[in-house]
Design a protein around this motif. Structure first.
Motif, PDB file in Angstrom:
ATOM      1  N   GLU A  31       0.809  -1.035  -0.054  1.00 13.34           N
ATOM      2  CA  GLU A  31       0.114   0.145   0.193  1.00 13.34           C
ATOM      3  C   GLU A  31       0.829   1.443  -0.106  1.00 13.34           C
ATOM      4  O   GLU A  31       0.374   2.349  -0.413  1.00 13.34           O
ATOM      5  CB  GLU A  31      -0.748   0.042   1.224  1.00 13.34           C
ATOM      6  N   THR A  32       2.067   1.181   0.565  1.00 13.50           N
ATOM      7  CA  THR A  32       2.912   2.639   0.684  1.00 13.50           C
ATOM      8  C   THR A  32       3.966   2.509  -0.089  1.00 13.50           C
ATOM      9  O   THR A  32       4.912   3.590   0.021  1.00 13.50           O
ATOM     10  CB  THR A  32       3.264   2.666   2.254  1.00 13.50           C
ATOM     11  N   ALA A  33       4.668   1.377  -0.487  1.00  7.35           N
ATOM     12  CA  ALA A  33       6.088   1.352  -1.080  1.00  7.35           C
ATOM     13  C   ALA A  33       6.125   1.092  -2.431  1.00  7.35           C
ATOM     14  O   ALA A  33       7.179   0.735  -3.230  1.00  7.35           O
ATOM     15  CB  ALA A  33       6.826   0.662  -0.226  1.00  7.35           C
ATOM     16  N   ASP A  34       4.877   0.910  -3.157  1.00  5.47           N
ATOM     17  CA  ASP A  34       5.116   0.776  -4.616  1.00  5.47           C
ATOM     18  C   ASP A  34       5.906   1.727  -5.621  1.00  5.47           C
ATOM     19  O   ASP A  34       5.228   2.986  -5.407  1.00  5.47           O
ATOM     20  CB  ASP A  34       3.772   0.200  -5.471  1.00  5.47           C
ATOM     21  N   PRO A  35       7.132   1.708  -6.165  1.00  5.06           N
ATOM     22  CA  PRO A  35       7.660   2.766  -6.827  1.00  5.06           C
ATOM     23  C   PRO A  35       6.915   3.438  -7.884  1.00  5.06           C
ATOM     24  O   PRO A  35       6.834   4.682  -7.871  1.00  5.06           O
ATOM     25  CB  PRO A  35       8.903   1.955  -7.300  1.00  5.06           C
ATOM     26  N   LEU A  36       6.170   2.844  -8.764  1.00  6.55           N
ATOM     27  CA  LEU A  36       5.215   3.539  -9.506  1.00  6.55           C
ATOM     28  C   LEU A  36       4.063   4.179  -8.904  1.00  6.55           C
ATOM     29  O   LEU A  36       3.859   5.377  -9.344  1.00  6.55           O
ATOM     30  CB  LEU A  36       4.469   2.326 -10.699  1.00  6.55           C
ATOM     31  N   GLU A  37       3.307   3.868  -7.834  1.00  3.28           N
ATOM     32  CA  GLU A  37       2.530   4.661  -7.350  1.00  3.28           C
ATOM     33  C   GLU A  37       3.123   5.877  -6.626  1.00  3.28           C
ATOM     34  O   GLU A  37       2.300   6.821  -6.869  1.00  3.28           O
ATOM     35  CB  GLU A  37       1.731   3.814  -6.317  1.00  3.28           C
ATOM     36  N   LEU A  38       4.159   5.601  -6.081  1.00  2.96           N
ATOM     37  CA  LEU A  38       4.772   6.647  -5.397  1.00  2.96           C
ATOM     38  C   LEU A  38       5.263   7.974  -6.437  1.00  2.96           C
ATOM     39  O   LEU A  38       5.073   9.142  -6.063  1.00  2.96           O
ATOM     40  CB  LEU A  38       6.073   6.140  -4.749  1.00  2.96           C
ATOM     41  N   LEU A  39       5.677   7.348  -7.671  1.00  6.16           N
ATOM     42  CA  LEU A  39       6.050   8.553  -8.560  1.00  6.16           C
ATOM     43  C   LEU A  39       5.011   8.974  -9.195  1.00  6.16           C
ATOM     44  O   LEU A  39       4.858  10.288  -9.212  1.00  6.16           O
ATOM     45  CB  LEU A  39       6.845   7.699  -9.783  1.00  6.16           C
ATOM     46  N   ARG A  40       3.643   8.326  -9.418  1.00  8.41           N
ATOM     47  CA  ARG A  40       2.441   8.682  -9.878  1.00  8.41           C
ATOM     48  C   ARG A  40       2.033   9.759  -9.113  1.00  8.41           C
ATOM     49  O   ARG A  40       1.582  10.559  -9.503  1.00  8.41           O
ATOM     50  CB  ARG A  40       1.551   7.460 -10.220  1.00  8.41           C
ATOM     51  N   GLU A  41       1.998   9.668  -7.811  1.00  7.79           N
ATOM     52  CA  GLU A  41       1.552  10.698  -6.734  1.00  7.79           C
ATOM     53  C   GLU A  41       2.300  11.920  -6.865  1.00  7.79           C
ATOM     54  O   GLU A  41       1.869  12.900  -6.769  1.00  7.79           O
ATOM     55  CB  GLU A  41       1.352  10.081  -5.526  1.00  7.79           C
ATOM     56  N   LYS A  42       3.818  11.707  -6.797  1.00  4.30           N
ATOM     57  CA  LYS A  42       4.533  12.767  -6.971  1.00  4.30           C
ATOM     58  C   LYS A  42       4.327  13.559  -8.170  1.00  4.30           C
ATOM     59  O   LYS A  42       4.411  14.888  -8.132  1.00  4.30           O
ATOM     60  CB  LYS A  42       6.148  12.444  -6.903  1.00  4.30           C
ATOM     61  N   LEU A  43       3.953  12.994  -9.529  1.00  2.00           N
ATOM     62  CA  LEU A  43       3.772  13.579 -10.590  1.00  2.00           C
ATOM     63  C   LEU A  43       2.248  14.299 -10.648  1.00  2.00           C
ATOM     64  O   LEU A  43       1.764  15.055 -11.545  1.00  2.00           O
ATOM     65  CB  LEU A  43       4.275  13.009 -11.898  1.00  2.00           C
ATOM     66  N   GLY A  44       1.646  13.565  -9.782  1.00  2.00           N
ATOM     67  CA  GLY A  44       0.113  13.995  -9.922  1.00  2.00           C
ATOM     68  C   GLY A  44      -0.482  13.596 -11.206  1.00  2.00           C
ATOM     69  O   GLY A  44      -1.569  14.283 -11.718  1.00  2.00           O
ATOM     70  N   LEU A  45      -0.387  12.434 -11.778  1.00  2.00           N
ATOM     71  CA  LEU A  45      -0.986  11.868 -12.922  1.00  2.00           C
ATOM     72  C   LEU A  45      -2.240  11.412 -12.664  1.00  2.00           C
ATOM     73  O   LEU A  45      -2.843  10.687 -11.788  1.00  2.00           O
ATOM     74  CB  LEU A  45      -0.094  10.729 -13.326  1.00  2.00           C
ATOM     75  N   SER A  46      -3.057  11.828 -13.559  1.00  2.00           N
ATOM     76  CA  SER A  46      -4.518  11.293 -13.480  1.00  2.00           C
ATOM     77  C   SER A  46      -4.569   9.816 -13.974  1.00  2.00           C
ATOM     78  O   SER A  46      -3.685   9.278 -14.814  1.00  2.00           O
ATOM     79  CB  SER A  46      -5.321  12.137 -14.621  1.00  2.00           C
ATOM     80  N   ASP A  47      -5.533   9.222 -14.000  1.00  2.00           N
ATOM     81  CA  ASP A  47      -5.977   7.870 -14.228  1.00  2.00           C
ATOM     82  C   ASP A  47      -5.869   7.835 -15.829  1.00  2.00           C
ATOM     83  O   ASP A  47      -5.081   6.719 -16.093  1.00  2.00           O
ATOM     84  CB  ASP A  47      -7.341   7.465 -13.714  1.00  2.00           C
ATOM     85  N   ALA A  48      -6.360   8.690 -16.567  1.00  2.00           N
ATOM     86  CA  ALA A  48      -6.161   8.481 -17.965  1.00  2.00           C
ATOM     87  C   ALA A  48      -4.541   8.566 -18.489  1.00  2.00           C
ATOM     88  O   ALA A  48      -4.255   7.965 -19.198  1.00  2.00           O
ATOM     89  CB  ALA A  48      -6.859   9.567 -18.687  1.00  2.00           C
ATOM     90  N   ASP A  49      -3.956   9.590 -17.773  1.00  2.00           N
ATOM     91  CA  ASP A  49      -2.581   9.757 -18.074  1.00  2.00           C
ATOM     92  C   ASP A  49      -1.820   8.583 -17.823  1.00  2.00           C
ATOM     93  O   ASP A  49      -0.811   8.106 -18.701  1.00  2.00           O
ATOM     94  CB  ASP A  49      -1.838  11.017 -17.442  1.00  2.00           C
ATOM     95  N   TYR A  50      -1.899   8.226 -16.673  1.00  2.00           N
ATOM     96  CA  TYR A  50      -1.217   6.978 -16.067  1.00  2.00           C
ATOM     97  C   TYR A  50      -1.391   5.625 -16.790  1.00  2.00           C
ATOM     98  O   TYR A  50      -0.504   4.926 -17.353  1.00  2.00           O
ATOM     99  CB  TYR A  50      -1.649   6.681 -14.674  1.00  2.00           C
ATOM    100  N   GLU A  51      -2.651   5.528 -17.284  1.00  2.00           N
ATOM    101  CA  GLU A  51      -3.222   4.334 -18.158  1.00  2.00           C
ATOM    102  C   GLU A  51      -2.520   4.608 -19.629  1.00  2.00           C
ATOM    103  O   GLU A  51      -2.183   3.485 -20.273  1.00  2.00           O
ATOM    104  CB  GLU A  51      -4.660   4.196 -18.446  1.00  2.00           C
ATOM    105  N   ALA A  52      -2.343   5.757 -20.213  1.00  2.00           N
ATOM    106  CA  ALA A  52      -1.725   5.954 -21.563  1.00  2.00           C
ATOM    107  C   ALA A  52      -0.176   5.655 -21.322  1.00  2.00           C
ATOM    108  O   ALA A  52       0.491   4.953 -22.210  1.00  2.00           O
ATOM    109  CB  ALA A  52      -2.056   7.565 -21.840  1.00  2.00           C
ATOM    110  N   LEU A  53       0.538   5.966 -20.168  1.00  2.00           N
ATOM    111  CA  LEU A  53       1.792   5.889 -20.035  1.00  2.00           C
ATOM    112  C   LEU A  53       1.971   4.272 -19.990  1.00  2.00           C
ATOM    113  O   LEU A  53       3.049   3.683 -20.497  1.00  2.00           O
ATOM    114  CB  LEU A  53       2.364   6.574 -18.847  1.00  2.00           C
ATOM    115  N   ASP A  54       1.083   3.599 -19.015  1.00  2.00           N
ATOM    116  CA  ASP A  54       1.274   2.165 -18.998  1.00  2.00           C
ATOM    117  C   ASP A  54       1.276   1.466 -20.355  1.00  2.00           C
ATOM    118  O   ASP A  54       2.032   0.544 -20.608  1.00  2.00           O
ATOM    119  CB  ASP A  54       0.300   1.666 -17.897  1.00  2.00           C
ATOM    120  N   GLN A  55       0.471   1.921 -21.192  1.00  2.00           N
ATOM    121  CA  GLN A  55       0.177   1.292 -22.512  1.00  2.00           C
ATOM    122  C   GLN A  55       1.379   1.589 -23.242  1.00  2.00           C
ATOM    123  O   GLN A  55       1.874   0.480 -23.904  1.00  2.00           O
ATOM    124  CB  GLN A  55      -0.914   1.566 -23.131  1.00  2.00           C
TER     125      GLN A  55
END
Length: 152
Positions: free
Chosen positions: A98-122
């Motif tokens: 819940e607290t140490a996933d590197p991708l989630e930590l970076l996502r939070e730091k960058l403030g990525l929306s779900d749509a932006d995150y999904e586009a980058l993931d794809q």
């Protein structure tokens, strides 16, 4: 040619905690015993890993010798597919997930929306898939090249 040697230390050897089978806690001391420059980084922090890896590459490219880069990480999944991880404290594992996933930590730091995150993931998935296909289509190395670029 010197290289950067990266060690991703998740503190587990399959189902055995590292502290049960390693006589030292700080693995950079092993590299220092061989006269190598050693760097340590929080492997859960993507930006910090990039910053320190860039520093390690500069050291090598400047002709100053090899670098041992220790990335201290947390293993958030089992050692193999289907690993029930009965050897780990479930509450601690859940907390880390819940607290140490590197991708989630970076996502939070960058403030990525779900749509932006999904586009980058794809985009990343397509890059990985293309890289795997490129590797599969490649040729095997020549046997006489097996010992090239081996640090001794």
């Amino acid at each position: 040619m010197p290289a950067v040697f990266v060690c991703e230390n998740n503190h587990w050897a399959e189902s055995t905690p590292a502290k049960q089978h390693m006589p030292i806690e700080d693995l950079t001391r092993r590299a220092e015993a061989f006269g190598m420059k050693s760097l340590k980084v929080d492997g859960q922090d993507v930006e910090e890993v990039h910053r320190v890896a860039t520093r390690a590459l500069k050291h090598v490219r400047d002709g100053k010798g090899p670098v041992f880069l220790l990335c201290e990480t947390q293993r958030l999944v089992g050692h193999y597919i289907g690993d029930p991880q009965v050897y780990r404290d479930k509450e601690e594992l859940h907390r880390l997930q819940e607290t140490a996933d590197p991708l989630e930590l970076l996502r939070e730091k960058l403030g990525l929306s779900d749509a932006d995150y999904e586009a980058l993931d794809q985009e990343v998935q397509e890059l990985v898939d293309a890289s795997v296909e490129f590797a599969k289509a490649g040729t095997d190395p020549k046997p006489e090249d097996a010992l090239k670029n081996v640090y001794a």
